[in-house]
Write a protein that holds these residues in place. Structure first.
Motif, PDB file in Angstrom:
ATOM      1  N   TRP A 154      39.141  40.334  32.643  1.00  0.00           N
ATOM      2  CA  TRP A 154      40.539  40.226  33.073  1.00  0.00           C
ATOM      3  C   TRP A 154      40.711  39.552  34.429  1.00  0.00           C
ATOM      4  O   TRP A 154      41.720  38.929  34.695  1.00  0.00           O
ATOM      5  CB  TRP A 154      41.154  41.627  33.144  1.00  0.00           C
ATOM      6  CG  TRP A 154      41.316  42.297  31.818  1.00  0.00           C
ATOM      7  CD1 TRP A 154      41.396  41.688  30.593  1.00  0.00           C
ATOM      8  CD2 TRP A 154      41.410  43.701  31.559  1.00  0.00           C
ATOM      9  NE1 TRP A 154      41.531  42.625  29.599  1.00  0.00           N
ATOM     10  CE2 TRP A 154      41.550  43.874  30.156  1.00  0.00           C
ATOM     11  CE3 TRP A 154      41.380  44.825  32.360  1.00  0.00           C
ATOM     12  CZ2 TRP A 154      41.671  45.116  29.565  1.00  0.00           C
ATOM     13  CZ3 TRP A 154      41.498  46.075  31.780  1.00  0.00           C
ATOM     14  CH2 TRP A 154      41.643  46.215  30.393  1.00  0.00           C
ATOM     15  N   PHE A 155      39.697  39.710  35.299  1.00  0.00           N
ATOM     16  CA  PHE A 155      39.863  39.294  36.691  1.00  0.00           C
ATOM     17  C   PHE A 155      38.817  38.263  37.114  1.00  0.00           C
ATOM     18  O   PHE A 155      38.088  38.457  38.093  1.00  0.00           O
ATOM     19  CB  PHE A 155      39.802  40.509  37.624  1.00  0.00           C
ATOM     20  CG  PHE A 155      40.864  41.532  37.368  1.00  0.00           C
ATOM     21  CD1 PHE A 155      42.180  41.166  37.157  1.00  0.00           C
ATOM     22  CD2 PHE A 155      40.547  42.880  37.333  1.00  0.00           C
ATOM     23  CE1 PHE A 155      43.159  42.113  36.910  1.00  0.00           C
ATOM     24  CE2 PHE A 155      41.520  43.832  37.090  1.00  0.00           C
ATOM     25  CZ  PHE A 155      42.829  43.442  36.877  1.00  0.00           C
ATOM     26  N   SER A 205      33.703  42.211  39.360  1.00  0.00           N
ATOM     27  CA  SER A 205      33.379  43.570  38.946  1.00  0.00           C
ATOM     28  C   SER A 205      34.541  44.493  39.321  1.00  0.00           C
ATOM     29  O   SER A 205      35.406  44.114  40.125  1.00  0.00           O
ATOM     30  CB  SER A 205      32.104  44.037  39.648  1.00  0.00           C
ATOM     31  OG  SER A 205      32.353  44.260  41.034  1.00  0.00           O
ATOM     32  N   PRO A 206      34.590  45.716  38.765  1.00  0.00           N
ATOM     33  CA  PRO A 206      35.676  46.638  39.147  1.00  0.00           C
ATOM     34  C   PRO A 206      35.761  46.869  40.651  1.00  0.00           C
ATOM     35  O   PRO A 206      36.860  46.892  41.219  1.00  0.00           O
ATOM     36  CB  PRO A 206      35.318  47.926  38.391  1.00  0.00           C
ATOM     37  CG  PRO A 206      34.534  47.467  37.206  1.00  0.00           C
ATOM     38  CD  PRO A 206      33.752  46.280  37.682  1.00  0.00           C
ATOM     39  N   LEU A 207      34.615  47.037  41.314  1.00  0.00           N
ATOM     40  CA  LEU A 207      34.649  47.274  42.757  1.00  0.00           C
ATOM     41  C   LEU A 207      35.058  46.022  43.528  1.00  0.00           C
ATOM     42  O   LEU A 207      35.800  46.097  44.508  1.00  0.00           O
ATOM     43  CB  LEU A 207      33.277  47.752  43.248  1.00  0.00           C
ATOM     44  CG  LEU A 207      32.977  49.236  43.056  1.00  0.00           C
ATOM     45  CD1 LEU A 207      31.584  49.564  43.581  1.00  0.00           C
ATOM     46  CD2 LEU A 207      34.014  50.104  43.756  1.00  0.00           C
ATOM     47  N   ALA A 208      34.593  44.862  43.089  1.00  0.00           N
ATOM     48  CA  ALA A 208      34.990  43.614  43.753  1.00  0.00           C
ATOM     49  C   ALA A 208      36.480  43.353  43.575  1.00  0.00           C
ATOM     50  O   ALA A 208      37.159  42.874  44.489  1.00  0.00           O
ATOM     51  CB  ALA A 208      34.174  42.443  43.215  1.00  0.00           C
ATOM     52  N   ALA A 209      37.017  43.665  42.389  1.00  0.00           N
ATOM     53  CA  ALA A 209      38.448  43.508  42.151  1.00  0.00           C
ATOM     54  C   ALA A 209      39.245  44.409  43.088  1.00  0.00           C
ATOM     55  O   ALA A 209      40.256  43.988  43.669  1.00  0.00           O
ATOM     56  CB  ALA A 209      38.780  43.827  40.694  1.00  0.00           C
ATOM     57  N   SER A 210      38.803  45.652  43.257  1.00  0.00           N
ATOM     58  CA  SER A 210      39.460  46.546  44.215  1.00  0.00           C
ATOM     59  C   SER A 210      39.285  46.006  45.636  1.00  0.00           C
ATOM     60  O   SER A 210      40.187  46.129  46.472  1.00  0.00           O
ATOM     61  CB  SER A 210      38.869  47.957  44.121  1.00  0.00           C
ATOM     62  OG  SER A 210      39.128  48.534  42.865  1.00  0.00           O
ATOM     63  N   HIS A 227      43.321  34.392  31.837  1.00  0.00           N
ATOM     64  CA  HIS A 227      42.061  34.083  32.516  1.00  0.00           C
ATOM     65  C   HIS A 227      42.289  33.153  33.715  1.00  0.00           C
ATOM     66  O   HIS A 227      41.342  32.586  34.255  1.00  0.00           O
ATOM     67  CB  HIS A 227      41.082  33.429  31.545  1.00  0.00           C
ATOM     68  CG  HIS A 227      40.857  34.237  30.300  1.00  0.00           C
ATOM     69  ND1 HIS A 227      40.232  35.461  30.327  1.00  0.00           N
ATOM     70  CD2 HIS A 227      41.202  34.015  29.008  1.00  0.00           C
ATOM     71  CE1 HIS A 227      40.176  35.954  29.102  1.00  0.00           C
ATOM     72  NE2 HIS A 227      40.752  35.097  28.283  1.00  0.00           N
ATOM     73  N   ASP A 228      43.538  33.043  34.157  1.00  0.00           N
ATOM     74  CA  ASP A 228      43.896  32.155  35.257  1.00  0.00           C
ATOM     75  C   ASP A 228      43.596  32.838  36.594  1.00  0.00           C
ATOM     76  O   ASP A 228      44.039  33.961  36.845  1.00  0.00           O
ATOM     77  CB  ASP A 228      45.394  31.822  35.153  1.00  0.00           C
ATOM     78  CG  ASP A 228      45.807  30.745  36.139  1.00  0.00           C
ATOM     79  OD1 ASP A 228      45.039  30.459  37.074  1.00  0.00           O
ATOM     80  OD2 ASP A 228      46.912  30.195  35.980  1.00  0.00           O
TER      81      ASP A 228
END
Length: 501
Positions: A359-360, A364-369, A481-482
């Motif tokens: 999605w991002f 990773s989930p932590l990098a996205a946060s 995916h943008d």
């Protein structure tokens, strides 16, 4: 008796062996866990009760039911700011997308205690002391984070008595009203006592101070929403659509569960074409008996919904031919990458390892946060300049930029110590909201954050922001995916409040 001291190398080897044992236990336990797509009563209800069912329309109903939890746009704000909510990750994914929602007018605090409760919940709905302290420590004022938050709230509460309209605008996030009042130095609605006792410059500085801190409080709310969404993307990315006892649900896991339904649909289509299901000569009972568990379960659901709605299935079957033909065409999957993936062998999947990466833009989930945390940290020093861009005073306006959000991230412009503070913020939000399985792998809550914990995801977040540049109007409408849309979804949105009022 002399105590033998273990060398550092020996201690490291022992620790590594214990960690490897833990990993093996986790892998064994995970292999025993399951994930399966739940039954779809809403779709069955449409097929049984409706005069005609369109597959695309049915998917839209499914999307609304599971991604948004059945909530409509009018419900979002009330759900997000519900005072009884103690865990944002319980909200549907579609609701967690709604960072632009403002506080409903009927939830404006009417006491100082209620105002404090709201402010703390905007940082942490669970009222996590360590997170609130860490976030507010970056605000104006002296003392620890709690002291700075209290000072801001006392100044905000003064406006409740002196200027109720400004107070309501600040609290609800309608900051354009405040900008207009500062620009024109006109304060309609101010009490006569306040107007007599406060000179214009004093009042302007007071309101400006409160606006800056309140804008940061709303940015903290943005981060909490992003972190909660990332937590859900790890443990429960598809909401109630998929039932799983796994700690982490990966795309490959969801695809494995989806294959069960894909095989079931294909078998239903084949059986229908072979037997002429719905024809008097057909033997549907034998087809169900020979089918997979999903087919039998589906048949049971259909019969149950028909009985509940008083529907004669023989009469309702007149639309089945059209429905089955459309489903068969959709299952062909010639131009549908997702269906082609379902039809491919299980080992053929080479996609992202996590839903967050899918999605991002690979984060990773932590990098996205971490992206949200860095933009919040940038807001701590940049919110005053952003307000100036919306507030020309005495005909002076800062150099115009093409975007309206915070400027592009530039590590060279960040304040001294920003890397350590960014890791502190990530660790605090991670512990209070994200709660990933690796949170305490190197430290315990009593020990605090080890020196370099969070360095890798924060470095990845900084690299993403350095390439992303400015965020502009329209980025929220990009493709799934943008990278431009990724920036919008993970960013703080102070400009949204500064233009609402």
């Amino acid at each position: 008796m002399k105590q033998v001291r273990v060398s550092r190398d020996e201690a490291r080897r022992t620790r590594s062996a214990l960690e490897e044992q833990t990993r093996r236990r986790h892998r064994t336990a995970t292999a025993r866990k399951t994930a399966t797509f739940c039954d779809l009563p809403s779709l069955v209800r449409q097929a049984v009760v409706g005069e005609r069912i369109e597959p695309d329309a049915a998917l839209e109903v499914l999307y609304r039911e599971f991604y948004h939890g059945g909530a409509g746009e009018a419900d979002y704000a009330g759900i997000i700011f519900n005072p009884a909510l103690t865990d944002l990750t319980r909200l549907p994914m579609g609701v967690l997308d709604q960072k632009e929602e403002l506080l409903p007018a009927n939830q404006v605090p009417t006491s100082f205690e209620a105002l404090r409760d709201l402010a703390e919940r905007m940082i942490s709905v669970s009222r996590d002391h360590a997170l609130i302290e860490t976030v507010a420590f970056g605000w104006q004022g002296a003392g620890d984070g709690r002291s700075r938050l209290s000072h801001h709230l006392f100044e905000l509460w003064r406006l409740h008595d002196q200027h109720p309209p400004l107070y309501r605008a600040l609290v609800t996030g309608r900051h354009r009203f405040v900008i207009n009042a500062l620009r024109d130095q006109r304060y309609p609605g101010m009490t006569n006592h306040a107007a007599r006792s406060m000179q214009a410059p004093v009042l302007l500085n007071h309101i400006r101070r409160v606006l800056e801190c309140q804008a940061l409080l709303w940015c903290a709310h943005d981060v909490q929403m992003v972190v909660a969404r990332n937590a859900k993307a790890t443990s429960n990315p598809l909401g109630e659509l998929i039932s799983s006892d796994k700690t982490v649900v990966e795309p490959a896991t969801a695809l494995g569960a989806a294959r069960e339904w894909h095989v079931a649909l294909a078998s239903i289509i084949c059986a229908y074409r072979a037997t002429g299901f719905g024809n008097e000569a057909a033997e549907p009972d034998s087809m169900v008996a020979a089918g997979c568990p999903v087919v039998r379960r589906l048949c049971s659901q259909v019969e149950r919904e028909a009985k509940r709605g008083g529907i004669d299935l023989d009469r309702a079957a007149r639309h089945v031919d059209l429905l089955m033909d459309r489903i068969a065409r959709r299952l062909d999957g010639t131009n549908d990458p997702f269906l082609q993936t379902l039809a491919a062998p299980r080992a053929a999947y080479q996609g992202p390892k996590s839903f967050s990466a899918a999605w991002f833009s690979g984060l990773s989930p932590l990098a996205a946060s971490g992206v949200a945390v860095l933009r919040y940290l940038q807001a701590e020093t940049g919110i005053a300049s952003l307000i100036d861009e919306h507030l020309p005073i005495a005909g002076l306006r800062p150099a115009a930029r093409s975007s309206v959000a915070l400027p592009a991230f530039d590590a060279a412009m960040m304040p001294w110590g920003w890397k350590a503070r960014s890791r502190d913020l990530l660790h605090a939000w991670r512990g209070a909201v994200q709660g990933d399985k690796d949170l305490h792998s190197r430290s315990t809550p009593d020990e605090g954050r080890a020196k370099n914990v969070g360095k890798q995801p924060m470095d990845a977040a900084a690299a993403f922001l350095s390439l992303a540049g400015d965020r502009r109007i329209g980025d929220d409408h990009g493709g799934p995916h943008d990278e431009r849309r990724t920036l919008y979804l993970l960013d703080v949105l102070p400009e949204h409040r500064l233009t609402c009022g």
